[in-house]
Design a protein around this motif. Structure first.
Motif, mmCIF file in Angstrom:
data_model
loop_
_atom_site.group_PDB
_atom_site.id
_atom_site.type_symbol
_atom_site.label_atom_id
_atom_site.label_comp_id
_atom_site.label_asym_id
_atom_site.label_seq_id
_atom_site.Cartn_x
_atom_site.Cartn_y
_atom_site.Cartn_z
ATOM 1 N N LEU A 313 50.347 42.574 26.491
ATOM 2 C CA LEU A 313 51.944 42.441 26.602
ATOM 3 C C LEU A 313 51.895 42.644 27.616
ATOM 4 O O LEU A 313 51.918 43.147 28.521
ATOM 5 C CB LEU A 313 52.923 43.231 25.875
ATOM 6 N N ILE A 314 52.112 41.002 28.172
ATOM 7 C CA ILE A 314 53.352 40.707 29.812
ATOM 8 C C ILE A 314 55.028 39.609 29.157
ATOM 9 O O ILE A 314 54.441 39.173 28.689
ATOM 10 C CB ILE A 314 52.138 39.683 30.203
ATOM 11 N N LEU A 329 52.674 52.228 23.694
ATOM 12 C CA LEU A 329 52.103 50.637 24.631
ATOM 13 C C LEU A 329 52.450 51.573 26.199
ATOM 14 O O LEU A 329 53.697 52.565 26.498
ATOM 15 C CB LEU A 329 53.044 49.650 24.817
ATOM 16 N N VAL A 330 51.118 51.546 27.528
ATOM 17 C CA VAL A 330 51.700 52.239 29.452
ATOM 18 C C VAL A 330 51.544 51.271 29.632
ATOM 19 O O VAL A 330 50.683 49.499 29.617
ATOM 20 C CB VAL A 330 50.822 52.738 28.947
ATOM 21 N N LYS A 331 52.096 50.844 30.698
ATOM 22 C CA LYS A 331 52.187 50.026 32.440
ATOM 23 C C LYS A 331 50.861 50.326 32.701
ATOM 24 O O LYS A 331 50.197 51.397 33.627
ATOM 25 C CB LYS A 331 53.424 50.103 32.831
ATOM 26 N N ALA A 332 50.447 48.967 32.427
ATOM 27 C CA ALA A 332 49.036 49.096 33.457
ATOM 28 C C ALA A 332 49.209 47.886 34.256
ATOM 29 O O ALA A 332 48.528 46.541 34.449
ATOM 30 C CB ALA A 332 48.491 47.954 32.354
ATOM 31 N N GLY A 333 49.609 48.238 35.355
ATOM 32 C CA GLY A 333 49.398 47.595 36.748
ATOM 33 C C GLY A 333 50.561 46.071 36.286
ATOM 34 O O GLY A 333 51.328 45.573 36.175
ATOM 35 N N ARG A 334 50.202 44.942 37.915
ATOM 36 C CA ARG A 334 50.789 43.838 37.533
ATOM 37 C C ARG A 334 50.537 42.913 36.544
ATOM 38 O O ARG A 334 49.103 42.759 36.018
ATOM 39 C CB ARG A 334 49.873 42.979 39.150
ATOM 40 N N GLY A 335 50.878 41.855 35.859
ATOM 41 C CA GLY A 335 50.183 40.908 35.080
ATOM 42 C C GLY A 335 50.321 39.835 35.504
ATOM 43 O O GLY A 335 49.505 38.939 35.670
ATOM 44 N N MET A 336 51.022 39.291 35.533
ATOM 45 C CA MET A 336 51.776 37.867 36.073
ATOM 46 C C MET A 336 52.234 37.709 37.059
ATOM 47 O O MET A 336 53.408 38.242 36.959
ATOM 48 C CB MET A 336 52.047 37.286 33.674
ATOM 49 N N SER A 337 51.916 36.673 37.912
ATOM 50 C CA SER A 337 52.464 36.744 39.159
ATOM 51 C C SER A 337 53.658 35.150 38.674
ATOM 52 O O SER A 337 53.328 34.989 37.902
ATOM 53 C CB SER A 337 51.773 36.314 40.614
ATOM 54 N N PHE A 338 54.683 34.370 39.277
ATOM 55 C CA PHE A 338 55.577 34.272 39.049
ATOM 56 C C PHE A 338 55.998 33.024 40.120
ATOM 57 O O PHE A 338 55.972 33.823 41.334
ATOM 58 C CB PHE A 338 56.502 34.204 38.536
ATOM 59 N N LYS A 339 55.778 31.478 40.724
ATOM 60 C CA LYS A 339 56.391 31.376 41.757
ATOM 61 C C LYS A 339 56.646 29.826 41.081
ATOM 62 O O LYS A 339 56.646 29.182 40.600
ATOM 63 C CB LYS A 339 54.865 30.231 43.006
ATOM 64 N N TYR A 340 57.709 29.108 41.881
ATOM 65 C CA TYR A 340 58.286 27.893 42.112
ATOM 66 C C TYR A 340 58.688 27.401 42.927
ATOM 67 O O TYR A 340 58.573 27.546 43.852
ATOM 68 C CB TYR A 340 59.800 28.224 40.798
ATOM 69 N N SER A 341 58.976 25.461 42.795
ATOM 70 C CA SER A 341 59.431 25.518 43.938
ATOM 71 C C SER A 341 60.615 24.083 43.219
ATOM 72 O O SER A 341 59.706 23.721 42.184
ATOM 73 C CB SER A 341 58.606 24.509 44.203
ATOM 74 N N ILE A 342 62.127 24.456 43.559
ATOM 75 C CA ILE A 342 62.627 23.185 42.592
ATOM 76 C C ILE A 342 63.278 22.274 43.925
ATOM 77 O O ILE A 342 63.718 22.612 45.101
ATOM 78 C CB ILE A 342 63.727 23.906 42.030
ATOM 79 N N PRO A 343 63.746 21.478 43.724
ATOM 80 C CA PRO A 343 64.610 20.391 44.180
ATOM 81 C C PRO A 343 66.306 21.210 44.941
ATOM 82 O O PRO A 343 66.615 21.124 44.161
ATOM 83 C CB PRO A 343 65.257 18.974 43.229
ATOM 84 N N SER A 344 66.284 19.675 46.163
ATOM 85 C CA SER A 344 67.437 20.589 46.903
ATOM 86 C C SER A 344 68.684 20.842 45.975
ATOM 87 O O SER A 344 69.859 21.216 46.393
ATOM 88 C CB SER A 344 67.479 20.359 48.396
#
Length: 371
Positions: A313-314, A329-344
């Protein structure tokens, strides 16, 4: 007409243009990639958020050949009472002969400019650290990584990676399986004690979503309509849709969707040869604070009764408070990165830079996870 900047070799194709050309080979594209472009086009045709002017394929052309390309899938972003046009970018690919020449960076800049001019924000997930460093340099906002939670019925893949296929692996794995089997009844009882789960088809999920309202715990969330979920699920046989409700009152808690498949290539670059069940998506219909926790417990119970060996599960949905040790469940480190860019012109507040302000999981964030 395909729009290009001849000086840079950058160009893009809108969905309407792709529709007009779907029976012929994509311009200046080798026949080796025809099937990929055609498959992507067919997938987009059923998307409820698609429209003719949406730019869906971006590329860099060198010597009359496509050297680098990026696909985009449309979505809608909901913030309070406002709705914004969004694009999920994925499937970035550069031909071997053109790697290391900065083409991907040029492509990202051109794509960002094109989308922003059309008042479309865009984001992406599951980028590696090298890619994230490039996006950060280009001015993208990177809120962080959603945690990965796991449950394992077997530790064989883990042991084989570190120890190889030795006899001791079978001994330790057998001991672990015995312990996991001993805890299994408790997890199943916890899952099904006060609630009942029903496996439904896409029509059943649509009926649920049309008769109730989803509660979003995060301020920033994406299209979770029945139409979009139906499109994502398609006719896949490796996905299960489950609804959950209270036994006594019959009130619906929500739904979750799992995907079960064999992992034959190294998972996370390390582990392979096991059956993985991923909780791809969920929706909470109840205003109960523990709604997500109930759905996760139900999914764990579903996993324990399945032939899957690892559960994943992420999610960014307040996991620290809503998923605790009692789910198994146990936490197992980094799952999903997230990046974004939006209009000013969007003028988002500071909370948009905080990962927990966004409702993200495999289905809502990774537009390419269901291919």
């Amino acid at each position: 007409m395909i729009e290009t900047e001849e000086s840079s070799g950058f160009g893009f194709i809108t969905f309407g243009e792709l529709e007009n050309r779907h029976k012929s080979r994509p311009p200046r594209e080798s026949r080796a990639n025809d099937a990929e472009w055609s498959s992507f086009h067919e997938r987009l045709r059923g998307c409820p958020d698609i429209y003719d002017s949406f730019p869906c394929i971006f590329y860099i052309e060198v010597d009359n050949a496509i050297a680098c390309r990026f696909f985009a899938v449309p979505d809608r972003l909901f913030v309070d009472d406002k709705v914004y046009q969004w694009a999920w970018a994925g499937a970035l690919y550069t031909e071997d002969a053109y790697r290391g020449k900065g083409l991907a960076t040029r492509l990202v800049r051109g794509m960002e400019k094109t989308l922003h001019e059309r008042n479309i924000g865009w984001g992406g997930v599951f980028s590696n650290d090298i890619a994230l460093a490039i996006y950060r340099k280009l001015g993208f906002t990177i809120p962080g990584f959603a945690p990965r939670y796991l449950m394992m019925k077997t530790i064989r893949p883990l042991l084989e990676y570190h120890l190889g296929k030795r006899k001791i692996v079978k001994v330790f794995d057998g001991f672990y399986r015995t312990l996991a089997k001993a805890f299994s009844p408790a997890l199943i009882v916890r899952a099904y004690g006060k609630y009942e789960m029903e496996i439904v088809d896409a029509d059943g999920l649509s009926a649920l979503l049309q008769s109730t309202r989803l509660h979003h715990a995060q301020r920033y969330h994406f299209d979770s309509s029945a139409e979009r979920l139906r499109w994502k699920i398609g006719k896949r046989s490796d996905m299960s849709i489950c609804t959950v409700r209270e036994k006594k009152r019959g009130r619906h808690i929500g739904y979750f969707i799992t995907k079960t498949r064999p992992i034959t290539e190294p998972f996370g670059g390390k582990y392979k040869d096991f059956m993985l069940m991923t909780m791809m998506d969920y929706g909470v219909c109840s205003d109960r604070a523990d709604g997500l926790g109930i759905l996760v417990s139900q999914a764990v119970g579903f996993f324990m009764k399945s032939n899957a060996e690892v559960f994943e599960l992420i999610t960014t949905a307040g996991t620290e408070k809503r998923i605790d040790w009692s789910t198994g469940l146990v936490k197992a480190g980094r799952g999903m990165s997230f990046k974004y860019s939006i209009p000013s012109t969007w003028n988002f507040e500071e909370d948009s830079k905080c990962l927990t302000s966004w409702e993200l999981n495999h289905f809502s964030a990774d537009a390419f996870a269901f291919y």
